[in-house]
Design an enzyme around this catalytic site. Structure first.
Site, PDB file in Angstrom:
ATOM      1  CE  LYS A  66      -4.162  -2.009   2.007  1.00 44.52           C
ATOM      2  NZ  LYS A  66      -5.250  -1.879   2.985  1.00 44.52           N
ATOM      3  CG  ASP A 115      -8.364   0.217   3.472  1.00 40.87           C
ATOM      4  OD1 ASP A 115      -9.017  -0.602   2.795  1.00 40.87           O
ATOM      5  OD2 ASP A 115      -7.122   0.199   3.536  1.00 40.87           O
TER       6      ASP A 115
END
Ligand code: ATR
Length: 283
Positions: free
Chosen positions: A66, A102
């Site tokens: 990420k 997220d």
């Protein structure tokens, strides 16, 4: 030509993202494919740096890439910049763009499952266990949602301090309080929401050592772990009459805005999809 999207990770075979996105592609009759690509960590900077040549119109990014994917983006939205991580990539005029869904997934599932969390007498304070990447996205989402005091409890106190200092800069009107995980229990009476972002309680890991009895009545207990679906923490919450929220919904809800980004349709998180993923997890 069929558009290709994939989830990029290392390893990646545990990911349920292909299952989720393929369900939606079928459901909305979109001519595209969603696969999984395992990219070795030492090859990742180069791979993401040449994303436009990989034959994909977009991608999801999972552990451990990420931050590398974040570094490769030409343009980032404000949320991604604050988090220093992205989980969703797409191309715009050949340039790589990225964001993180997220936090939105975390919040969408909370609102869908426990809408009353905001009305709780202690809704102004939340306790987040853990200080990794997931905790960052959740702390940001809670601050954006107006939670005034966010207590961050972590085994390694230094990481909790880093998050608290980082977000205090962006949200000066909020209080971010770093504490040691061993003292988390002391703060339970003051919060309307408890969130576990650590790997504790996951299959094969020890359970959290936390007595929930001092949480206020009707407090919400959210565990982002979804293997098992009912973690020991959630089982305790249920037994005490608290409001349990499981982690599978966050996985499903973070996928929806990514799908919308690539294909222009915000897909529905249906009970059928949820059951399909549960069946796959149980396999
Ligand atoms: P992610 O990006 O998915 O959040 P991570 O960065 O590895 O993953 O973070 C995992 C979190 O679980 C951390 O807060 C970690 O605590 P440390 O920062 O002290 O490592 C926490 N964690 C993992 N195993 C733990 C354990 N046995 N006891 C307490 N905390 C644990």
């Amino acid at each position: 030509m069929t558009s290709r999207v994939a989830v990029i990770g290392w390893p990646v075979n545990h990911s349920r993202s292909p299952l989720i996105h393929t369900y939606w592609l079928d459901r909305y009759g979109i001519d595209a494919s969603y696969g999984a690509l395992a990219i070795e960590p030492d090859k990742a900077p180069d791979w993401f740096g040449t994303f436009a040549k990989q034959g994909l119109v977009g991608a999801n990014v999972t552990i451990p890439h990420k931050q590398v994917a974040f570094d490769a983006c030409h343009t980032l939205d404000e949320r991604a910049s604050r988090l220093g991580a992205v989980n969703t990539l797409w191309l715009e005029a050949g340039a790589l763009r990225g964001t993180s869904t997220d936090g939105a997934g975390f919040m969408a599932h909370l609102v869908a499952t426990a809408p009353q969390w905001r009305q709780h007498a202690h809704a102004a304070a939340a306790l987040v266990l853990g200080a990794g990447g997931a905790a960052r996205a959740i702390v940001e989402a809670l601050a954006e949602a107006g939670v005034e005091t966010i207590i961050i409890a972590n085994r390694t106190a230094e990481r909790a301090h880093q998050i608290a200092t980082h977000f205090a800069e962006y949200h000066p009107q909020h209080t971010f309080k770093p504490v040691d995980l061993a003292t988390a229990g002391d703060f339970l009476p003051t919060v309307g929401l408890l969130v576990n972002t650590t790997s504790m309680g996951m299959a094969g890991h020890p359970a959290l050592d936390l007595d929930l009895a001092t949480l206020p009545e009707k407090a919400t207990v959210y565990d982002i772990v979804y293997t098992p679906l009912e973690t020991p923490l959630l089982a305790d919450a249920r037994a005490l009459g608290l409001v349990p929220v499981d982690g599978l919904g966050m996985l499903l809800h973070q996928a929806a805005p990514a799908f919308e980004r690539w294909f222009g349709i915000l897909p529905e998180v249906t009970d059928e999809l949820r059951q399909m993923v549960i069946d796959d997890l149980n396999r």
